[in-house]
Scaffold this motif. Structure first.
Motif, PDB file in Angstrom:
ATOM      1  N   ASN A 137       0.853  -1.185   0.000  1.00 23.02           N
ATOM      2  CA  ASN A 137       0.000   0.000   0.000  1.00 23.02           C
ATOM      3  C   ASN A 137       0.893   1.241   0.000  1.00 23.02           C
ATOM      4  O   ASN A 137       1.390   1.655   1.047  1.00 23.02           O
ATOM      5  CB  ASN A 137      -0.912  -0.018   1.236  1.00 23.02           C
ATOM      6  CG  ASN A 137      -1.886   1.155   1.268  1.00 23.02           C
ATOM      7  OD1 ASN A 137      -1.733   2.136   0.561  1.00 23.02           O
ATOM      8  ND2 ASN A 137      -2.898   1.050   2.133  1.00 23.02           N
ATOM      9  N   ILE A 138       1.145   1.756  -1.178  1.00 18.64           N
ATOM     10  CA  ILE A 138       1.915   3.002  -1.332  1.00 18.64           C
ATOM     11  C   ILE A 138       1.108   3.936  -2.214  1.00 18.64           C
ATOM     12  O   ILE A 138       0.722   3.571  -3.326  1.00 18.64           O
ATOM     13  CB  ILE A 138       3.288   2.764  -2.001  1.00 18.64           C
ATOM     14  CG1 ILE A 138       4.099   1.706  -1.248  1.00 18.64           C
ATOM     15  CG2 ILE A 138       4.079   4.068  -2.065  1.00 18.64           C
ATOM     16  CD1 ILE A 138       5.406   1.350  -1.952  1.00 18.64           C
ATOM     17  N   ALA A 231      -4.424  -9.079   4.745  1.00 15.80           N
ATOM     18  CA  ALA A 231      -4.847  -8.236   3.629  1.00 15.80           C
ATOM     19  C   ALA A 231      -5.549  -6.978   4.123  1.00 15.80           C
ATOM     20  O   ALA A 231      -5.318  -5.872   3.606  1.00 15.80           O
ATOM     21  CB  ALA A 231      -5.764  -9.028   2.696  1.00 15.80           C
ATOM     22  N   ALA A 232      -6.392  -7.123   5.135  1.00 20.02           N
ATOM     23  CA  ALA A 232      -7.103  -5.967   5.683  1.00 20.02           C
ATOM     24  C   ALA A 232      -6.146  -4.989   6.345  1.00 20.02           C
ATOM     25  O   ALA A 232      -6.327  -3.773   6.274  1.00 20.02           O
ATOM     26  CB  ALA A 232      -8.170  -6.432   6.671  1.00 20.02           C
ATOM     27  N   ALA A 233      -5.112  -5.526   6.994  1.00 16.89           N
ATOM     28  CA  ALA A 233      -4.137  -4.665   7.661  1.00 16.89           C
ATOM     29  C   ALA A 233      -3.405  -3.788   6.655  1.00 16.89           C
ATOM     30  O   ALA A 233      -3.204  -2.584   6.879  1.00 16.89           O
ATOM     31  CB  ALA A 233      -3.140  -5.515   8.447  1.00 16.89           C
ATOM     32  N   VAL A 234      -2.992  -4.362   5.525  1.00 20.30           N
ATOM     33  CA  VAL A 234      -2.286  -3.582   4.507  1.00 20.30           C
ATOM     34  C   VAL A 234      -3.238  -2.595   3.851  1.00 20.30           C
ATOM     35  O   VAL A 234      -2.883  -1.436   3.600  1.00 20.30           O
ATOM     36  CB  VAL A 234      -1.655  -4.516   3.459  1.00 20.30           C
ATOM     37  CG1 VAL A 234      -1.094  -3.715   2.286  1.00 20.30           C
ATOM     38  CG2 VAL A 234      -0.547  -5.343   4.093  1.00 20.30           C
ATOM     39  N   GLN A 235      -4.456  -3.028   3.594  1.00 22.81           N
ATOM     40  CA  GLN A 235      -5.428  -2.130   2.971  1.00 22.81           C
ATOM     41  C   GLN A 235      -5.679  -0.901   3.847  1.00 22.81           C
ATOM     42  O   GLN A 235      -5.873   0.207   3.342  1.00 22.81           O
ATOM     43  CB  GLN A 235      -6.737  -2.884   2.725  1.00 22.81           C
ATOM     44  CG  GLN A 235      -7.722  -2.187   1.803  1.00 22.81           C
ATOM     45  CD  GLN A 235      -8.547  -1.129   2.496  1.00 22.81           C
ATOM     46  OE1 GLN A 235      -8.780  -1.193   3.702  1.00 22.81           O
ATOM     47  NE2 GLN A 235      -8.980  -0.127   1.741  1.00 22.81           N
ATOM     48  N   GLY A 236      -5.632  -1.078   5.144  1.00 23.17           N
ATOM     49  CA  GLY A 236      -5.949   0.007   6.062  1.00 23.17           C
ATOM     50  C   GLY A 236      -4.755   0.780   6.582  1.00 23.17           C
ATOM     51  O   GLY A 236      -4.929   1.714   7.361  1.00 23.17           O
ATOM     52  N   THR A 237      -3.537   0.406   6.147  1.00 23.52           N
ATOM     53  CA  THR A 237      -2.344   1.049   6.702  1.00 23.52           C
ATOM     54  C   THR A 237      -1.367   1.404   5.584  1.00 23.52           C
ATOM     55  O   THR A 237      -0.866   0.520   4.889  1.00 23.52           O
ATOM     56  CB  THR A 237      -1.634   0.130   7.719  1.00 23.52           C
ATOM     57  OG1 THR A 237      -2.603  -0.436   8.610  1.00 23.52           O
ATOM     58  CG2 THR A 237      -0.604   0.891   8.525  1.00 23.52           C
ATOM     59  N   LYS A 238      -1.072   2.683   5.421  1.00 25.26           N
ATOM     60  CA  LYS A 238      -0.179   3.142   4.361  1.00 25.26           C
ATOM     61  C   LYS A 238       1.260   2.643   4.579  1.00 25.26           C
ATOM     62  O   LYS A 238       1.700   2.432   5.707  1.00 25.26           O
ATOM     63  CB  LYS A 238      -0.159   4.674   4.298  1.00 25.26           C
ATOM     64  CG  LYS A 238      -1.505   5.304   3.952  1.00 25.26           C
ATOM     65  CD  LYS A 238      -1.958   4.934   2.547  1.00 25.26           C
ATOM     66  CE  LYS A 238      -3.271   5.623   2.195  1.00 25.26           C
ATOM     67  NZ  LYS A 238      -3.780   5.182   0.870  1.00 25.26           N
ATOM     68  N   GLN A 252      -9.293  -7.170  -1.241  1.00 27.42           N
ATOM     69  CA  GLN A 252      -9.033  -5.860  -0.639  1.00 27.42           C
ATOM     70  C   GLN A 252      -8.531  -4.838  -1.651  1.00 27.42           C
ATOM     71  O   GLN A 252      -8.144  -3.729  -1.286  1.00 27.42           O
ATOM     72  CB  GLN A 252      -7.997  -6.016   0.485  1.00 27.42           C
ATOM     73  CG  GLN A 252      -8.484  -6.808   1.685  1.00 27.42           C
ATOM     74  CD  GLN A 252      -9.532  -6.070   2.489  1.00 27.42           C
ATOM     75  OE1 GLN A 252      -9.749  -4.857   2.315  1.00 27.42           O
ATOM     76  NE2 GLN A 252     -10.219  -6.786   3.373  1.00 27.42           N
ATOM     77  N   LYS A 253      -8.502  -5.252  -2.950  1.00 29.53           N
ATOM     78  CA  LYS A 253      -8.065  -4.357  -4.030  1.00 29.53           C
ATOM     79  C   LYS A 253      -6.656  -3.814  -3.791  1.00 29.53           C
ATOM     80  O   LYS A 253      -6.374  -2.620  -3.978  1.00 29.53           O
ATOM     81  CB  LYS A 253      -9.063  -3.216  -4.221  1.00 29.53           C
ATOM     82  CG  LYS A 253     -10.446  -3.674  -4.669  1.00 29.53           C
ATOM     83  CD  LYS A 253     -11.401  -2.510  -4.846  1.00 29.53           C
ATOM     84  CE  LYS A 253     -12.716  -2.939  -5.483  1.00 29.53           C
ATOM     85  NZ  LYS A 253     -13.419  -4.004  -4.759  1.00 29.53           N
ATOM     86  N   LEU A 254      -5.748  -4.714  -3.391  1.00 27.58           N
ATOM     87  CA  LEU A 254      -4.363  -4.339  -3.131  1.00 27.58           C
ATOM     88  C   LEU A 254      -3.512  -4.447  -4.389  1.00 27.58           C
ATOM     89  O   LEU A 254      -3.758  -5.302  -5.240  1.00 27.58           O
ATOM     90  CB  LEU A 254      -3.771  -5.247  -2.049  1.00 27.58           C
ATOM     91  CG  LEU A 254      -4.440  -5.218  -0.669  1.00 27.58           C
ATOM     92  CD1 LEU A 254      -3.787  -6.237   0.248  1.00 27.58           C
ATOM     93  CD2 LEU A 254      -4.372  -3.821  -0.065  1.00 27.58           C
TER      94      LEU A 254
END
Length: 372
Positions: A137-138, A231-238, A252-254
Motif C-alpha cells: 500500500n503506497i 490483507a485488511a491490515a495492509v489495505q488500512g495502513t499506508k 481488498q483491491k491491493l
C-alpha cells in the motif's frame, strides 16, 4: 503503524476464528457458482468435517457448492483454522481430512503420526493452486518492481525504507515517487503454510537466511492472524507490505509487486501477477512424491525456466487417508474430492486461484479413485 486502530482489521479478526462452510442437500442442477451437475458416486457418511488452510477457504466455497449440487443431502463443515491446526486436528482424528498449505513434514513426525491415525499412509493431494501476492500500500504506485533478493531483504529487516537505493534502482521511472517512509512489514502471526511457502521461495530465489517453516522467522514487522487479517491490515495502513494469497489481495483491491525473475533467461522482464502468469507456473510444476502421494517439487515453481511464469505459487493440499477405517467416510471423502476436481473448478479463476491443468486432474483423479 498502529494496526489496532484499523477498524477494517478489527472486523476481520472478529470473524477469522470461525470460518465454517456447509453444504446442504439441494435438488438444483447447478451449483451456486453456476457449475452444472456431474455424475459422482455419492453416498457414505452424510456429514464430513475438515479444517485447516485459510488460503483455500474461497476455493472450498466453490468445492462445497459443487458437492452440494452433485450429492443431495451431503454436508461438509470446513473450519479455516490455519494449516498447523488443520494437520494437528487430522492427526488427532478430529476431522476426516485436512487442508494444508504444506505437505506433511516427516522431520516433525507428521507423516508417521498421520499414518498411525489412518492405519495406512496418508496422501498429500495438491487440490488448489493459488499465487502468493507480495501486496503493498503506497500512494500513487501500482506497478512496483522488486527482485527476489530485495524482497528477501525487506522481509528480513535489511531494507527498511521505501526509498532505499536498491528499490529505487529497480524502479527508475518512479524513483521520485517512492516515499521517505519506513516499510511496515506485516507477517502471519499464526502458523501457516503460506508463511512456509513464502520463506522457501525467499530462500531458494532470494538468498534469505532466516529459514523456512510455518512460523515467520524474519524478525521484523507486526504479526496479524489469518489471511483475511493480513490483507485488511495492509489495505488500512499506508506504506505496508505483506505476503498473502492472491484471492485475499484481490478482495481488498491491493496492488501486487511485479517480480523480476532474473533466473528466467528467456524473459528477464518483471512478471505481473495475472491468471496467465500464474497458470504458466502451474503448468511447469513437477511432482516429487511417489505414487498417489503427490508432494510437489517447489523448486520447479520458485525458479521458473519459462518466460512470464509468476514464481511465488502456493499449492494447497488436501491430506487424506489412503485407506480409512470406515468405508462410509472413504466414500464420502471420494465424492467430495471428485466434485472438487470436477465442477468445483468452475469459478476458481475469478476467485483468485488457478484451475487445475488437465494433467493434474488426471493424476488427482487416479489418486482419489484409489482411496479406500
Amino acid at each position: 503503524m498502529n494496526l489496532k486502530r484499523s477498524s477494517a482489521l478489527l472486523g476481520v479478526l472478529a470473524a477469522a476464528g470461525a470460518l465454517t462452510l456447509s453444504a446442504c442437500g439441494s435438488d438444483n442442477n447447478t451449483s451456486s457458482n453456476g457449475a452444472a451437475k456431474i455424475d459422482v458416486a455419492c453416498g457414505g457418511k452424510s456429514s464430513l468435517k475438515s479444517s485447516g488452510s485459510t488460503a483455500q477457504k474461497n476455493a472450498m466455497d466453490l468445492f462445497v457448492a459443487a458437492y452440494q449440487t452433485n450429492c443431495s443431502g451431503a454436508k461438509l463443515d470446513y473450519t479455516g483454522s490455519g494449516s498447523g491446526a488443520g494437520v494437528n486436528e487430522f492427526i488427532g482424528n478430529q476431522t476426516d481430512f485436512a487442508g494444508s498449505d504444506s505437505p506433511l513434514d516427516a522431520k516433525k513426525g507428521e507423516t508417521d503420526k498421520a499414518a498411525a491415525r489412518c492405519g495406512s499412509p496418508a496422501w498429500n493431494l495438491p487440490m488448489v493452486f493459488g499465487p502468493i501476492a507480495v501486496a503493498y500500500n503506497i500512494d500513487g504506485i501500482t506497478d512496483l518492481v522488486l527482485d527476489p533478493p530485495t524482497i528477501a531483504k525487506i522481509f528480513s529487516g535489511e531494507i527498511t525504507m521505501w526509498n532505499d537505493t536498491a528499490i529505487k534502482a529497480l524502479n527508475t521511472n518512479k524513483a521520485d515517487k517512492l516515499p521517505n517512509e519506513k516499510i511496515g512489514v506485516i507477517y502471519r502471526s499464526d502458523e501457516s503454510g503460506t508463511t512456509d511457502n513464502f520463506q522457501k521461495y525467499l530462500t531458494a530465489a532470494g538468498g534469505y537466511t532466516k529459514g523456512a517453516g510455518k512460523t515467520f522467522n524474519g524478525g521484523v514487522g507486526e504479526g496479524v492472524k489469518g489471511s483475511d487479517g493480513m490483507a485488511a491490515a495492509v489495505q488500512g495502513t499506508k506504506n505496508t507490505i505483506t505476503y498473502v494469497e492472491w484471492s485475499f489481495a484481490q478482495a481488498q483491491k491491493l496492488s501486487s509487486v511485479h517480480v523480476l525473475t532474473t533466473a528466467t533467461s528467456n524473459d528477464p522482464k518483471p512478471v505481473e501477477l495475472t491468471a496467465e502468469s500464474a497458470g504458466k507456473a502451474v503448468d511447469a510444476a513437477k511432482v516429487a512424491g511417489e505414487g498417489n502421494d503427490m508432494v510437489l517439487d517447489n523448486s520447479s515453481i520458485y525458479k521458473p525456466t519459462a518466460g512470464g511464469a509468476y514464481p511465488i505459487m502456493l499449492a494447497t493440499y488436501e491430506i487424506v487417508c489412503s485407506k480409512y477405517s470406515d468405508a462410509d467416510t472413504a466414500k464420502a471423502v471420494k465424492a467430495f474430492l471428485t466434485s472438487a476436481v470436477g465442477n468445483g473448478q468452475s469459478g476458481l479463476a475469478a476467485a483468485g486461484y488457478v484451475p487445475l491443468p488437465d494433467a493434474f486432474k488426471t493424476k488427482l483423479t487416479t489418486a482419489i479413485n484409489a482411496i479406500q
